[in-house]
Design a protein around this motif. Structure first.
Motif, mmCIF file in Angstrom:
data_model
loop_
_atom_site.group_PDB
_atom_site.id
_atom_site.type_symbol
_atom_site.label_atom_id
_atom_site.label_comp_id
_atom_site.label_asym_id
_atom_site.label_seq_id
_atom_site.Cartn_x
_atom_site.Cartn_y
_atom_site.Cartn_z
ATOM 1 N N SER A 203 22.346 -29.827 16.590
ATOM 2 C CA SER A 203 21.815 -28.817 17.513
ATOM 3 C C SER A 203 20.471 -28.286 17.040
ATOM 4 N N VAL A 206 17.526 -30.479 17.840
ATOM 5 C CA VAL A 206 17.094 -30.353 19.232
ATOM 6 C C VAL A 206 16.329 -29.055 19.448
ATOM 7 N N GLU A 207 16.833 -27.962 18.882
ATOM 8 C CA GLU A 207 16.268 -26.650 19.157
ATOM 9 C C GLU A 207 14.951 -26.386 18.435
ATOM 10 N N ASN A 209 12.335 -28.014 17.959
ATOM 11 C CA ASN A 209 11.115 -28.515 18.588
ATOM 12 C C ASN A 209 10.771 -27.776 19.882
ATOM 13 N N LYS A 210 11.553 -26.744 20.214
ATOM 14 C CA LYS A 210 11.297 -26.009 21.445
ATOM 15 C C LYS A 210 10.252 -24.914 21.220
#
Length: 320
Positions: A203, A206-207, A209-210
């Motif tokens: 998780s 994924v997060e 790079n936001k």
């Protein structure tokens, strides 16, 4: 005029006061919960087990951990509804004169305590390592994940047995009941952290790079604050599912260790210890000594697993 204002203000307070509670009732999660009768029954059974464990001292006819309250003259009394049953021993007694129902309630308290603390420890360790591996990457990520891969090659019960055996070899006879409980919690915590770490790491990858993470880095927030305040809340769904399922696994692991003689002692028995004690009398006719603790353990594990299965489906966005 005052009579018209008071009902209006009371209605307004009733509508605005329980805002968080109303949002919970209107959520998709609660809607899914209400639609599943099996889940509601499982939740009720699980809550009942926790309540009777908490109030075991009030509901029990004796304290099975207190030798002063035990009488050998009351040993091996059959359940109350049988021909040889005696009051107040509803489910009979064991070879030490312990009321089986009281022993189950107190043993349930030990099993749940070890399970909950083991899940808390494994969750905290796994989340911390998963956040660290996913956020920093590189050699740190490689080291943590390789350790996780090595541990996954061994069954959790073997890891728990290894930790338990090391503790007993180091401390020997110095381990009392509470020390043994702490060893079990530590052994279970080290056995189940990998699932949390791998899930949280995925998780975080994924997060991180936001845009909100980049914005937090831009204003100079330290890495621990970004991980705990901004990244971690987005991983709570999978963590809750893993924690619920692992609670059942932790209780089974504790029961297995106690059944093998590596868990709680007979002076402070858990459900697994009670099953081990009763197993020796199964073919001697005293079936109730092992049957009722086994039924209690099976019902507890089944209800928690049903809750975990529902939570996994309810929090899966693909199934909404």
């Amino acid at each position: 005029m005052s009579e018209a204002v008071v009902p209006h203000s009371a209605e307004k307070r009733a509508a605005t006061a329980p805002g968080w509670f109303r949002r919970a009732l209107d959520s998709d999660l609660f809607y899914s919960f209400r639609r599943s009768k099996v889940t509601m029954i499982a939740a009720g059974v699980t809550l009942l087990f926790f309540l009777v464990a908490i109030f075991a001292s009030v509901l029990s006819v004796q304290n099975p951990f207190d030798p002063a309250q035990l009488q050998l003259m009351n040993s091996r009394i059959s359940p109350l509804w049988t021909a040889d049953g005696q009051s107040p021993f509803l489910l009979g007694t064991d070879e030490q004169g312990r009321d089986v129902l009281s022993a189950i309630l107190y043993g349930l308290r030990i099993s749940l305590l070890v399970g909950v603390l083991g899940v808390v420890l494994s969750g905290a360790l796994g989340i911390l390592l998963g956040l660290t591996a996913g956020y920093f990457g590189g050699a740190v990520d490689g080291l943590i994940m390789r350790i996780a891969d090595v541990q996954l090659s061994f069954p959790a019960i073997l890891i728990a047995l290894l930790v338990n055996g090391i503790a007993k070899s180091v401390f020997g006879n110095k381990l009392d009941e509470m020390s043994m409980l702490a060893v079990l919690v530590f052994a279970i915590g080290l056995s189940f952290w990998v699932q949390y770490a791998r899930t949280v790491r995925g998780s975080v990858l994924v997060e991180k790079n936001k845009d909100y993470v980049a914005a937090a880095q831009l204003i100079g927030l330290p890495a621990p604050v970004i991980m705990l305040r901004h990244v971690l809340p987005n991983t709570t769904g999978p963590i809750l599912v893993i924690a619920t399922i692992n609670l059942a696994l932790a209780i089974i692991t504790e029961a297995t260790l106690s059944f093998l003689g590596s868990g709680m002692p007979e002076t402070m028995p858990s459900l697994g210890t009670l099953i081990r004690i009763g197993n020796g009398y199964l073919f001697a006719g005293e079936w109730w000594i092992v049957a009722f603790p086994g039924i209690a353990l099976a019902a507890l594990i089944l209800s928690i697993n049903l809750l975990g299965d529902w939570l996994r489906d309810a929090l899966n966005p693909k199934l909404r």
